[in-house]
Scaffold this motif. Structure first.
Motif, mmCIF file in Angstrom:
data_model
loop_
_atom_site.group_PDB
_atom_site.id
_atom_site.type_symbol
_atom_site.label_atom_id
_atom_site.label_comp_id
_atom_site.label_asym_id
_atom_site.label_seq_id
_atom_site.Cartn_x
_atom_site.Cartn_y
_atom_site.Cartn_z
ATOM 1 N N GLY A 32 0.818 -1.210 0.000
ATOM 2 C CA GLY A 32 0.000 0.000 0.000
ATOM 3 C C GLY A 32 0.849 1.256 0.000
ATOM 4 O O GLY A 32 0.534 2.232 -0.688
ATOM 5 N N TYR A 33 1.943 1.229 0.740
ATOM 6 C CA TYR A 33 2.844 2.383 0.783
ATOM 7 C C TYR A 33 3.454 2.638 -0.595
ATOM 8 O O TYR A 33 3.494 3.774 -1.071
ATOM 9 C CB TYR A 33 3.937 2.158 1.827
ATOM 10 N N LEU A 34 3.929 1.576 -1.230
ATOM 11 C CA LEU A 34 4.525 1.730 -2.552
ATOM 12 C C LEU A 34 3.507 2.205 -3.586
ATOM 13 O O LEU A 34 3.801 3.082 -4.403
ATOM 14 C CB LEU A 34 5.155 0.414 -2.996
ATOM 15 N N ALA A 35 2.312 1.643 -3.556
ATOM 16 C CA ALA A 35 1.277 2.036 -4.511
ATOM 17 C C ALA A 35 0.852 3.488 -4.296
ATOM 18 O O ALA A 35 0.684 4.244 -5.260
ATOM 19 C CB ALA A 35 0.071 1.104 -4.389
ATOM 20 N N MET A 36 0.691 3.893 -3.051
ATOM 21 C CA MET A 36 0.289 5.276 -2.763
ATOM 22 C C MET A 36 1.401 6.260 -3.138
ATOM 23 O O MET A 36 1.123 7.346 -3.650
ATOM 24 C CB MET A 36 -0.074 5.437 -1.291
ATOM 25 N N ASN A 37 2.659 5.895 -2.892
ATOM 26 C CA ASN A 37 3.771 6.757 -3.274
ATOM 27 C C ASN A 37 3.810 6.965 -4.786
ATOM 28 O O ASN A 37 3.983 8.082 -5.265
ATOM 29 C CB ASN A 37 5.093 6.152 -2.806
ATOM 30 N N ARG A 38 3.643 5.869 -5.519
ATOM 31 C CA ARG A 38 3.652 5.967 -6.976
ATOM 32 C C ARG A 38 2.488 6.807 -7.479
ATOM 33 O O ARG A 38 2.624 7.593 -8.402
ATOM 34 C CB ARG A 38 3.615 4.575 -7.589
ATOM 35 N N PHE A 43 1.054 14.145 -8.813
ATOM 36 C CA PHE A 43 0.414 15.398 -8.418
ATOM 37 C C PHE A 43 1.446 16.509 -8.236
ATOM 38 O O PHE A 43 2.569 16.266 -7.801
ATOM 39 C CB PHE A 43 -0.374 15.207 -7.117
ATOM 40 N N ALA A 44 1.053 17.718 -8.541
ATOM 41 C CA ALA A 44 1.960 18.862 -8.403
ATOM 42 C C ALA A 44 2.228 19.158 -6.923
ATOM 43 O O ALA A 44 3.364 19.432 -6.534
ATOM 44 C CB ALA A 44 1.367 20.082 -9.092
ATOM 45 N N TYR A 45 1.193 19.153 -6.112
ATOM 46 C CA TYR A 45 1.334 19.412 -4.677
ATOM 47 C C TYR A 45 1.291 18.067 -3.958
ATOM 48 O O TYR A 45 0.241 17.594 -3.555
ATOM 49 C CB TYR A 45 0.233 20.345 -4.175
ATOM 50 N N ARG A 46 2.439 17.471 -3.799
ATOM 51 C CA ARG A 46 2.546 16.132 -3.239
ATOM 52 C C ARG A 46 2.676 16.209 -1.724
ATOM 53 O O ARG A 46 3.329 17.101 -1.198
ATOM 54 C CB ARG A 46 3.779 15.473 -3.831
ATOM 55 N N ILE A 47 2.078 15.249 -1.055
ATOM 56 C CA ILE A 47 2.231 15.138 0.399
ATOM 57 C C ILE A 47 3.082 13.925 0.715
ATOM 58 O O ILE A 47 3.197 12.998 -0.094
ATOM 59 C CB ILE A 47 0.862 15.023 1.112
ATOM 60 N N GLU A 48 3.683 13.930 1.873
ATOM 61 C CA GLU A 48 4.455 12.774 2.325
ATOM 62 C C GLU A 48 3.544 11.836 3.102
ATOM 63 O O GLU A 48 2.698 12.276 3.877
ATOM 64 C CB GLU A 48 5.613 13.214 3.208
ATOM 65 N N LEU A 49 3.728 10.558 2.881
ATOM 66 C CA LEU A 49 2.945 9.559 3.602
ATOM 67 C C LEU A 49 3.574 9.304 4.967
ATOM 68 O O LEU A 49 4.789 9.140 5.086
ATOM 69 C CB LEU A 49 2.894 8.255 2.822
#
Length: 88
Positions: A32-38, A43-49
């Protein structure tokens, strides 16, 4: 008194369920972490998980699963066993 008590039966069911949920979370959290990161990379305004998101999700799943098993086990334990034997 013969047989197991309601808490013993629900404890056995919960132990097996917790083992399966733990194995599922060991595989699901990194994937899930890898899929969400990818997905978030686009997105232009990316957030950190945060790992807290995944831990809270796992805790909620464990809590709901244990609650359902406990409620169903106590409901079945309080029924009259003669009724179950008649339908067999």
């Amino acid at each position: 008194m013969l047989g197991a008590t309601a808490s013993q039966v629900s404890g056995l069911l919960m132990k097996d369920l917790l083992r399966l949920l733990l194995i599922a979370n060991v595989f699901a959290i990194p994937l899930g972490y890898l899929a969400m990161n990818r997905w978030l990379e686009g997105f232009a305004y990316r957030i950190e998980l945060s790992p807290l998101i995944f831990l809270v999700g796992a805790f909620v799943v464990f809590f709901i699963a244990l609650l359902i098993v406990r409620l169903n086990a106590s409901k079945v334990a309080m029924e009259n066993p003669v009724n179950a034997l008649r339908s067999e």
